[in-house]
Write a protein that holds these residues in place. Structure first.
Motif, PDB file in Angstrom:
ATOM      1  N   THR A 107     144.097 -52.749  34.911  1.00  0.00           N
ATOM      2  CA  THR A 107     144.367 -54.112  34.480  1.00  0.00           C
ATOM      3  C   THR A 107     143.729 -55.038  35.502  1.00  0.00           C
ATOM      4  O   THR A 107     143.875 -54.831  36.711  1.00  0.00           O
ATOM      5  N   VAL A 108     143.000 -56.026  35.001  1.00  0.00           N
ATOM      6  CA  VAL A 108     142.347 -57.012  35.869  1.00  0.00           C
ATOM      7  C   VAL A 108     142.827 -58.409  35.466  1.00  0.00           C
ATOM      8  O   VAL A 108     142.906 -58.722  34.275  1.00  0.00           O
ATOM      9  N   LEU A 109     143.130 -59.210  36.459  1.00  0.00           N
ATOM     10  CA  LEU A 109     143.359 -60.636  36.254  1.00  0.00           C
ATOM     11  C   LEU A 109     142.076 -61.343  36.672  1.00  0.00           C
ATOM     12  O   LEU A 109     141.648 -61.248  37.829  1.00  0.00           O
ATOM     13  N   TRP A 110     141.423 -61.976  35.708  1.00  0.00           N
ATOM     14  CA  TRP A 110     140.184 -62.714  35.952  1.00  0.00           C
ATOM     15  C   TRP A 110     140.513 -64.187  36.177  1.00  0.00           C
ATOM     16  O   TRP A 110     141.387 -64.728  35.510  1.00  0.00           O
ATOM     17  N   ARG A 111     139.796 -64.823  37.090  1.00  0.00           N
ATOM     18  CA  ARG A 111     139.940 -66.267  37.317  1.00  0.00           C
ATOM     19  C   ARG A 111     138.568 -66.916  37.238  1.00  0.00           C
ATOM     20  O   ARG A 111     137.611 -66.429  37.850  1.00  0.00           O
ATOM     21  N   ARG A 112     138.479 -68.011  36.504  1.00  0.00           N
ATOM     22  CA  ARG A 112     137.227 -68.770  36.417  1.00  0.00           C
ATOM     23  C   ARG A 112     137.250 -69.804  37.536  1.00  0.00           C
ATOM     24  O   ARG A 112     138.099 -70.682  37.579  1.00  0.00           O
ATOM     25  N   LEU A 113     136.312 -69.689  38.468  1.00  0.00           N
ATOM     26  CA  LEU A 113     136.227 -70.618  39.587  1.00  0.00           C
ATOM     27  C   LEU A 113     135.491 -71.889  39.190  1.00  0.00           C
ATOM     28  O   LEU A 113     135.876 -72.983  39.569  1.00  0.00           O
ATOM     29  N   ASP A 114     134.406 -71.721  38.480  1.00  0.00           N
ATOM     30  CA  ASP A 114     133.571 -72.810  37.969  1.00  0.00           C
ATOM     31  C   ASP A 114     133.100 -72.398  36.584  1.00  0.00           C
ATOM     32  O   ASP A 114     133.193 -71.223  36.235  1.00  0.00           O
ATOM     33  N   PRO A 115     132.551 -73.321  35.809  1.00  0.00           N
ATOM     34  CA  PRO A 115     132.027 -72.907  34.508  1.00  0.00           C
ATOM     35  C   PRO A 115     131.048 -71.733  34.657  1.00  0.00           C
ATOM     36  O   PRO A 115     130.131 -71.766  35.468  1.00  0.00           O
ATOM     37  N   GLY A 116     131.322 -70.659  33.925  1.00  0.00           N
ATOM     38  CA  GLY A 116     130.455 -69.486  33.961  1.00  0.00           C
ATOM     39  C   GLY A 116     130.659 -68.568  35.145  1.00  0.00           C
ATOM     40  O   GLY A 116     129.988 -67.552  35.251  1.00  0.00           O
ATOM     41  N   ASP A 117     131.572 -68.881  36.058  1.00  0.00           N
ATOM     42  CA  ASP A 117     131.777 -68.097  37.281  1.00  0.00           C
ATOM     43  C   ASP A 117     133.150 -67.435  37.259  1.00  0.00           C
ATOM     44  O   ASP A 117     134.106 -67.937  37.847  1.00  0.00           O
ATOM     45  N   TRP A 118     133.242 -66.305  36.557  1.00  0.00           N
ATOM     46  CA  TRP A 118     134.466 -65.528  36.488  1.00  0.00           C
ATOM     47  C   TRP A 118     134.470 -64.490  37.596  1.00  0.00           C
ATOM     48  O   TRP A 118     133.447 -63.876  37.883  1.00  0.00           O
ATOM     49  N   ARG A 119     135.626 -64.300  38.220  1.00  0.00           N
ATOM     50  CA  ARG A 119     135.772 -63.299  39.283  1.00  0.00           C
ATOM     51  C   ARG A 119     137.080 -62.537  39.101  1.00  0.00           C
ATOM     52  O   ARG A 119     138.037 -63.056  38.543  1.00  0.00           O
ATOM     53  N   ILE A 120     137.111 -61.339  39.646  1.00  0.00           N
ATOM     54  CA  ILE A 120     138.336 -60.525  39.636  1.00  0.00           C
ATOM     55  C   ILE A 120     139.242 -61.041  40.751  1.00  0.00           C
ATOM     56  O   ILE A 120     138.848 -61.078  41.911  1.00  0.00           O
TER      57      ILE A 120
END
Length: 133
Positions: A107-120
């Motif tokens: 299971t991963v929780l993804w966070r969008r930092l900026d438009p188009g910049d998703w990180r785990i």
């Protein structure tokens, strides 16, 4: 590009980082405050600790890693949760042939930092026991 497609792109970069043994590329796919929960291990917090842990693994093992059955659910415009299956074959750097198979789920929780910049941001390995090929 949709958020699901953007996340899929980061997932591909993450798998490539594992398969090429690049801790640097791997931590480029996570947030600075990421928490990684490996199977039967202690939580690894932050990119510095994660990179050190990965450097040790990548010096010992070569990986063949892939994911499947990815299910991503968006939560607003800044968060997503992914459940998926994975398979890793780990081989010691000095050996050919047999390796350890690591089939499991995560299971991963993804966070969008900026438009188009998703990180785990959070990774939880919900694996079955590894086995030798």
């Amino acid at each position: 590009m949709s958020a699901i497609a953007e996340i899929a792109g980061v997932r591909r970069r993450w798998a490539e980082a594992i398969n090429t043994g690049s801790a640097r590329a791997f931590v480029g796919c996570v947030t600075d405050d990421a928490v990684w929960l490996p199977p039967r291990g202690h939580a690894i917090q932050g990119t510095v600790a994660l990179r050190e842990w990965l450097d040790g693994l990548f010096q010992q093992f070569r990986y063949e890693f892939d994911t499947r059955d990815e299910r991503v659910r968006l939560v607003g415009d800044r968060w997503a949760v992914e459940d998926a299956r994975f398979r890793s074959v780990l081989r010691r750097e000095s050996e050919e042939g047999e390796g350890m198979i690591h089939d499991g789920a995560y299971t991963v929780l993804w966070r969008r930092l900026d438009p188009g910049d998703w990180r785990i941001e959070r990774y939880i390995d919900r694996t079955e026991s590894p086995r030798t090929t």
